[in-house]
Design a protein around this motif. Structure first.
Motif, short mmCIF file in Angstrom:
data_model
loop_
_atom_site.label_atom_id
_atom_site.label_comp_id
_atom_site.label_asym_id
_atom_site.label_seq_id
_atom_site.Cartn_x
_atom_site.Cartn_y
_atom_site.Cartn_z
N GLY A 9 0.81 -1.22 0.00
CA GLY A 9 0.00 0.00 0.00
C GLY A 9 0.84 1.27 0.00
N LEU A 10 1.84 1.31 0.87
CA LEU A 10 2.68 2.50 0.94
C LEU A 10 3.50 2.68 -0.33
CD1 LEU A 10 3.62 4.91 2.57
CD2 LEU A 10 5.36 3.48 3.64
N SER A 11 3.97 1.56 -0.90
CA SER A 11 4.71 1.63 -2.16
C SER A 11 3.83 2.22 -3.26
CB SER A 11 5.19 0.24 -2.58
OG SER A 11 6.10 -0.29 -1.65
N ALA A 12 2.59 1.71 -3.33
CA ALA A 12 1.66 2.22 -4.34
C ALA A 12 1.36 3.69 -4.11
CB ALA A 12 0.37 1.39 -4.31
N PHE A 13 1.20 4.07 -2.84
CA PHE A 13 0.91 5.47 -2.51
C PHE A 13 2.07 6.38 -2.93
CE2 PHE A 13 1.18 9.01 0.57
CZ PHE A 13 -0.03 9.64 0.28
N ILE A 14 3.30 5.94 -2.64
CA ILE A 14 4.48 6.72 -3.03
C ILE A 14 4.56 6.86 -4.54
CG2 ILE A 14 7.01 6.72 -3.06
CD1 ILE A 14 6.90 5.43 -0.27
N LEU A 15 4.29 5.76 -5.26
CA LEU A 15 4.33 5.81 -6.72
C LEU A 15 3.25 6.72 -7.28
CD1 LEU A 15 5.05 2.09 -7.70
CD2 LEU A 15 6.63 4.02 -7.66
N VAL A 16 2.07 6.70 -6.66
CA VAL A 16 0.99 7.59 -7.11
C VAL A 16 1.37 9.05 -6.89
CG1 VAL A 16 -1.37 8.34 -6.59
CG2 VAL A 16 -0.88 5.91 -6.83
#
Length: 566
Positions: A9-16
């Motif tokens: 989730g945090l990885s996806a949030f950072i990428l977004v």
């Protein structure tokens, strides 16, 4: 899905967030140059290629600011270490530093391609305007001279050479053109040499070519000084382009239409990259200081399967389990540094690494060590580190699954040694209550150098009545008929014919569904950390299994995937 959100989730949030900033910068600067009144005349010469050149430049500035940060190893170790409070979730993101570094590099490559193509079109249109190919306004704008009363718009000033050679002349004689060619060539070499096939097979090519980033950043800082893209300046009286664009013959003759003046924009790239460049310079300075510190050899051992064990002593060196160091041997190469996970434990007064023959550098090092007289000191060795990895967090979990493939067992050697010392000293801070260890090897010889440690642990656990604490399974993924026949003869023996351990060696690959199901069944309410040091293909399999066998109910078993990255 819940587990995917927890794990990624945090990885996806950072990428977004990262992608959102890229899109915002592109759209903002595209509209700025496509709609701004000060660029009306510039757009008349260049059309939409102006905005298509400047918008990628803004995205490039942002990503060039980021690309050095993920490779500042000391900075990342500082963040994930004891100097700053850093939770498990944040540390997992820091362990993906190289993946983010590559992602940013891909964005730089894409935006560079768009930027270069747009500017090639701009040069062609500038040249055509200068030659009077287009309308009267384009010709008038291109004929503006750089005098005390006006400034030019068209950067092509030379007209006394072959018109076909003018674009080439502009590219190779101006600051913007020449630096653009240099940084584009440097970027092409950096990216192509970073391909997996080259990096794995010809590491030296990758290593040396990658250091063209110095030329890339130097060119980047000076690139904007050419001020090729020019905007209309405010004059007194003002030049109203809406009224004057169709009255080029009246420019400078009537008060309403003074001769328009233009100026290049102030260079901004250096403001984006100066801070990361200073940080990286400090990083390299620290590496040099560490390189100069004395390192002595405690022991040099040649293990089976052409694996070299080096036990080194360095004053003031402190480590945690699973960490790695970079080694440099000037006798082989003054510039090359190679990462190796330490197999020693923090409780030991030396650091050890196991080096497998895997290329020119390792082959040369092994050859040097084999030729040394008995008890002699080896060549000068530089040690940079230690640096944090995912394996540092193994003791933060109640239950840990450790998966090593071949020489990828090295971080787990450090972990298992540290566990042995903790049990020996009855360390009350040991939170972990169960470890599952899987080691996959292609050759029987590869087990030999590590089996002695497992034998000590096996005996220690048995004496303390804690046989349940460590469950390990060794898998031989490649064997011949002679090995099979040998196993058949000794199949009823109490110890394994390959390793000498009580735990028999398995032949083939693990059935991961069965293994994860067993771990979940034996630990129905635990948080399980799954750690891999091995190939990407195996990593993808384990990551999927972690998601598959994690329960949505927070009170039940959860699997968290962690992978070593170099």
């Amino acid at each position: 899905m819940a587990n995917k959100i927890i794990n990624n989730g945090l990885s996806a949030f950072i990428l977004v967030i990262w992608m959102g900033i890229n899109i915002f910068l592109f759209v903002w600067f595209y509209l700025f140059y496509d709609l701004g009144d000060q660029f009306f005349y510039t757009r008349h010469l260049l059309g939409s290629a102006l905005a298509w050149a400047r918008a990628p430049a803004a995205v490039l500035n942002f990503n060039c600011m980021l690309v050095l940060l993920p490779v500042c190893r000391n900075l990342l170790s500082l963040i994930r270490g004891s100097f700053m409070c850093c939770g498990r979730t944040i540390r997992k993101q820091l362990d993906k530093n190289l993946s983010f570094h590559k992602l940013v590099a891909y964005m730089i490559a894409l935006m560079t391609a768009v930027h270069v193509i747009a500017h090639l079109l701009n040069v062609e249109w500038y040249n055509n305007s200068r030659l009077g190919v287009y309308d009267k306004l384009s010709t008038a704008l291109s004929d503006l001279e750089d005098t005390e009363n006006t400034t030019y718009l068209n950067p092509i000033r030379k007209t006394d050479i072959d018109p076909q050679q003018i674009p080439t002349y502009l590219v190779f004689t101006t600051i913007a053109g020449l630096t653009g060619v240099i940084i584009t060539l440097a970027l092409i070499l950096i990216i192509t040499s970073s391909m997996e096939v080259i990096r794995r097979s010809y590491f030296e090519v990758f290593w040396y070519t990658h250091h063209l980033f110095i030329i890339f950043f130097a060119g980047l800082v000076f690139h904007g000084a050419g001020r090729i893209v020019r905007s209309q300046q405010t004059t007194d009286p003002p030049h109203n382009f809406t009224f004057c664009k169709d009255r080029t013959d009246d420019w400078g003759r009537i008060p309403e239409c003074p001769i328009p003046q233009f100026a290049g924009g102030f260079p901004q790239t250096w403001m984006w990259v100066i801070a990361p460049m200073v940080l990286y310079l400090c990083e390299r300075l620290l590496r040099f200081i560490r390189y100069m510190q004395t390192v002595t050899y405690r022991k040099i051992v040649m293990r089976p399967s052409k694996v070299l064990e080096l036990q080194l002593v360095k004053s003031g060196f402190k480590m945690e389990v699973g960490q790695y160091v970079f080694l440099n041997c000037p006798a082989i190469s003054q510039l090359e540094w190679h990462p190796f996970t330490m197999t020693s434990a923090p409780e030991e007064d030396f650091l050890s690494v196991h080096i497998r023959s895997a290329g020119d550098w390792t082959d040369k090092l092994i050859d040097i060590m084999q030729k040394l007289p008995e008890g002699a000191q080896g060549p000068k060795m530089g040690v940079d580190g230690p640096f944090g990895t995912a394996s540092e967090d193994v003791f933060d979990y109640e239950v840990s699954m450790l998966v090593g493939a071949g020489i990828g067992v090295t971080p787990f050697a450090s972990i298992l040694k540290s566990i042995w010392y903790k049990f020996k000293d009855s360390n009350p801070k040991l939170r972990t209550r169960k470890i599952y260890f899987y080691w996959l090897c292609r050759e029987t010889h590869a087990f030999e150098w590590f089996a002695d440690l497992l034998q000590v642990l096996e005996k220690e656990m048995e004496e303390r009545g804690m046989d349940h604490f460590l469950t390990y399974k060794l898998y031989l993924t490649g064997w011949d008929q002679s090995t099979a026949n040998h196993v058949k003869v000794w199949v009823d023996d109490d110890t394994d014919v390959v390793t000498g351990l009580k735990q028999k060696t398995h032949y083939g690959r693990p059935i991961w569904d069965k293994e994860f199901e067993q771990v979940r069944k034996e630990n129905p309410t635990s948080v399980v950390g799954t750690f891999l040091c091995g190939p990407q293909v195996l990593g993808k399999v384990l990551e999927k299994k972690c998601a598959k066998y994690s329960d949505v109910d927070p009170r039940k078993t959860k699997f968290y995937f962690n992978k070593e990255n170099f």
